[in-house]
Design an enzyme around this catalytic site. Structure first.
Site, short mmCIF file in Angstrom:
data_model
loop_
_atom_site.label_atom_id
_atom_site.label_comp_id
_atom_site.label_asym_id
_atom_site.label_seq_id
_atom_site.Cartn_x
_atom_site.Cartn_y
_atom_site.Cartn_z
N GLN A 1 -8.55 -12.57 5.85
CA GLN A 1 -9.08 -11.28 5.38
C GLN A 1 -9.59 -11.45 3.95
O GLN A 1 -8.85 -11.88 3.06
CB GLN A 1 -7.97 -10.21 5.44
CG GLN A 1 -8.53 -8.84 5.11
CD GLN A 1 -7.54 -7.71 5.25
OE1 GLN A 1 -7.46 -6.83 4.41
NE2 GLN A 1 -6.77 -7.71 6.34
N SER B 1 -12.91 -3.73 1.80
CA SER B 1 -13.85 -2.98 0.94
C SER B 1 -15.30 -3.18 1.40
O SER B 1 -16.16 -3.59 0.60
CB SER B 1 -13.68 -3.35 -0.53
OG SER B 1 -12.47 -2.85 -1.03
N TYR C 1 0.84 -1.21 0.00
CA TYR C 1 0.00 0.00 0.00
C TYR C 1 0.87 1.25 0.00
O TYR C 1 1.95 1.28 0.59
CB TYR C 1 -0.91 0.07 1.24
CG TYR C 1 -1.93 -1.03 1.38
CD1 TYR C 1 -2.23 -1.91 0.34
CD2 TYR C 1 -2.63 -1.19 2.58
CE1 TYR C 1 -3.16 -2.93 0.50
CE2 TYR C 1 -3.57 -2.20 2.75
CZ TYR C 1 -3.82 -3.07 1.71
OH TYR C 1 -4.75 -4.06 1.87
N ARG D 1 -17.67 10.23 6.82
CA ARG D 1 -18.00 8.87 6.37
C ARG D 1 -17.59 7.84 7.41
O ARG D 1 -18.25 6.81 7.57
CB ARG D 1 -17.33 8.59 5.03
CG ARG D 1 -18.03 9.32 3.91
CD ARG D 1 -17.61 8.78 2.57
NE ARG D 1 -18.32 9.47 1.51
CZ ARG D 1 -17.77 9.83 0.37
NH1 ARG D 1 -16.50 9.55 0.12
NH2 ARG D 1 -18.49 10.45 -0.54
N SER E 1 -4.91 -13.83 3.43
CA SER E 1 -5.93 -13.01 2.79
C SER E 1 -6.19 -13.53 1.39
O SER E 1 -5.24 -13.91 0.68
CB SER E 1 -5.45 -11.55 2.73
OG SER E 1 -6.45 -10.72 2.21
N ARG F 1 -1.87 -12.54 -0.69
CA ARG F 1 -2.60 -13.36 -1.66
C ARG F 1 -1.84 -14.67 -1.84
O ARG F 1 -0.61 -14.69 -1.74
CB ARG F 1 -2.72 -12.65 -3.03
CG ARG F 1 -3.77 -11.55 -3.01
CD ARG F 1 -4.04 -10.96 -4.39
NE ARG F 1 -5.06 -9.92 -4.29
CZ ARG F 1 -6.37 -10.11 -4.37
NH1 ARG F 1 -6.85 -11.34 -4.57
NH2 ARG F 1 -7.21 -9.10 -4.25
N1 LIG Z 1 -6.55 -7.91 1.68
C1 LIG Z 1 -6.79 -7.29 0.55
O1 LIG Z 1 -6.55 -7.81 -0.54
C2 LIG Z 1 -7.39 -5.93 0.60
C3 LIG Z 1 -7.88 -5.32 -0.58
C4 LIG Z 1 -8.44 -4.07 -0.46
C5 LIG Z 1 -8.52 -3.42 0.77
N2 LIG Z 1 -8.02 -4.03 1.88
C6 LIG Z 1 -8.11 -3.37 3.22
O2 LIG Z 1 -9.43 -2.95 3.44
C7 LIG Z 1 -9.44 -1.56 3.74
C8 LIG Z 1 -10.73 -0.95 3.28
O3 LIG Z 1 -10.89 -1.13 1.87
P1 LIG Z 1 -11.53 0.04 1.01
O4 LIG Z 1 -10.74 1.27 1.16
O5 LIG Z 1 -11.79 -0.47 -0.34
O6 LIG Z 1 -12.93 0.23 1.84
P2 LIG Z 1 -14.32 0.87 1.42
O7 LIG Z 1 -14.84 1.55 2.64
O8 LIG Z 1 -15.16 -0.17 0.77
O9 LIG Z 1 -13.96 1.94 0.31
C9 LIG Z 1 -13.37 3.17 0.63
C10 LIG Z 1 -13.47 4.02 -0.62
O10 LIG Z 1 -14.83 4.24 -0.90
C11 LIG Z 1 -15.15 5.58 -0.67
N3 LIG Z 1 -16.36 5.58 0.16
C12 LIG Z 1 -16.51 5.02 1.37
N4 LIG Z 1 -17.76 5.20 1.83
C13 LIG Z 1 -18.40 5.89 0.88
C14 LIG Z 1 -19.71 6.39 0.76
N5 LIG Z 1 -20.61 6.23 1.73
N6 LIG Z 1 -20.04 7.04 -0.36
C15 LIG Z 1 -19.15 7.19 -1.34
N7 LIG Z 1 -17.86 6.77 -1.29
C16 LIG Z 1 -17.50 6.11 -0.18
C17 LIG Z 1 -13.98 6.24 0.03
O11 LIG Z 1 -13.81 7.57 -0.38
P3 LIG Z 1 -13.42 8.71 0.74
O12 LIG Z 1 -12.07 8.33 1.24
O13 LIG Z 1 -13.43 9.97 -0.07
O14 LIG Z 1 -14.49 8.65 1.78
C18 LIG Z 1 -12.82 5.37 -0.44
O15 LIG Z 1 -12.35 5.80 -1.72
C19 LIG Z 1 -8.17 -1.03 3.05
O16 LIG Z 1 -7.72 0.20 3.59
C20 LIG Z 1 -7.21 -2.14 3.33
O17 LIG Z 1 -6.71 -2.03 4.66
C21 LIG Z 1 -7.47 -5.26 1.81
#
Ligand SMILES: NC(=O)c1ccc[n+]([C@@H]2O[C@H](COP(=O)([O-])OP(=O)(O)OC[C@H]3O[C@@H](n4cnc5c(N)ncnc54)[C@H](OP(=O)(O)O)[C@@H]3O)[C@@H](O)[C@H]2O)c1
Length: 289
Positions: A170, A200, A48, A259, A148, A119
């Site tokens: 995860q 996500s 990241y 958010r 994960s 992965r």
């Molecule tokens: N293990 C893996 O392969 C893997 C893969 C992906 C992620 N992860 C982990 O999971 C964490 C979370 O994943 P993620 O960031 O994809 O989470 P997410 O909460 O699903 O998505 C966050 C993104 O969506 C936007 N967002 C969130 N809530 C929103 C809403 N109500 N309306 C509109 N846009 C919204 C955010 O924008 P804003 O920032 O502008 O609010 C941000 O760009 C990551 O930080 C990481 O630690 C792990």
């Protein structure tokens, strides 16, 4: 346990995928808000960092720790290795051991609380990956082990050889991505007492108001339930994950305080069985049989 959900206590975590190395003050503000609201599990990975490059998010967390060390008191810090842009996946023992040393150095710590293989590397025998993880535990460099994005058989193969318990799997899981409910992932986790940090949880923002057409049906159900429960659609999306009987911990990824507050609201919403199945049916585009 590890700041993750248990059957009788549902929790949230906070993730650093969307941070670049320079955002120290933003990260401190978000982590302060997260800590004030009971979040004590932070998630990152060596890969990241976006534009700040490989290791950027870990370097950011190292800098945050130096500037605001109290934010990490009692926190479980999780990181991952095993993805790089070139390979694309690597879980050979030599690679994992070097990756852990590099993460420890970037984070400025002596031991990683929870270390994941990010992965599955299809070219590493599970006995070799398991041996590397056990060696890292024995060396005191990682406290606990997770994986994960593994399949159910991949976890069975790895754990056949690993002495350390597998504590977390995860996975991608959200109101827009319900496959783990049906593909055996959550059943395996419940059978084997493996925690499920869910990445996500807002489908990377696609469940938000301006998401794509493919998620419109789910968004409509989230909006209806939000009205019925006096909550936000974001809170409903988080409550959906928390209702599953596996120990699911949504990893929140928004970088905006408002958010994050909306998502925290998910802890106070209890969906009915009918609400939950309505979301599943909307996500799958078909009624349950
Ligand atoms: N293990 C893996 O392969 C893997 C893969 C992906 C992620 N992860 C982990 O999971 C964490 C979370 O994943 P993620 O960031 O994809 O989470 P997410 O909460 O699903 O998505 C966050 C993104 O969506 C936007 N967002 C969130 N809530 C929103 C809403 N109500 N309306 C509109 N846009 C919204 C955010 O924008 P804003 O920032 O502008 O609010 C941000 O760009 C990551 O930080 C990481 O630690 C792990």
């Amino acid at each position: 346990m590890l700041g993750l959900s248990e059957r009788d206590k549902k929790r949230l975590a906070y993730g650093f995928w969307r941070y670049t190395e320079d955002r120290v003050d933003d990260a401190i503000a978000m982590l302060s808000l997260a800590r004030e609201n009971g979040i004590d599990h932070f998630d990152t990975a060596d890969v990241y960092g976006g534009a700040s490059g490989f290791g950027g998010a870990e370097r950011l967390l190292g800098a945050v720790r130096k500037k605001a060390p109290k934010l990490f008191d009692g926190v479980t810090l999780a990181t991952k290795a095993g993805c790089d842009m070139a390979s694309p996946y690597q879980s050979s023992p030599a690679y994992l051991k070097a990756a852990v040393d590099a993460s420890l150095s970037r984070l400025g710590i002596a031991r990683i609380d929870l270390f994941y293989i990010h992965r599955p590397d299809l070219l590493t025998h599970p006995a070799d990956a398991a041996g590397a993880l056990d060696d890292l535990v024995a060396a005191g460099k990682i406290a606990t082990v997770g994986v994960s994005n593994y399949s159910v058989p991949q976890i069975e193969a790895l754990t056949k050889y690993m002495k350390a318990p597998l504590r977390a799997h995860q996975i991608e899981f959200s109101a827009g991505h319900v496959a783990p409910v049906f593909d055996g992932t959550l059943d395996q986790a419940m059978k084997r007492h493996i925690a499920i940090p869910a990445w996500s949880p807002m489908a990377g923002g696609r469940l938000g108001a301006h998401g794509p057409e493919a998620f419109a049906a789910v968004r409509a159900v989230l909006a209806r339930l939000a009205g019925e429960h006096g909550a936000t659609p974001t809170a409903i999306a988080i409550a959906f994950l928390l209702l599953h009987p596996a120990s699911v911990t949504p990893i929140l990824g928004s970088t905006q305080p408002e958010r994050l507050r909306e998502a925290l609201g998910g802890l106070s919403v209890t969906l009915s069985r009918r609400d939950w199945y309505d979301i599943v049916e909307a996500a799958r585009g078909e009624r349950m049989p």
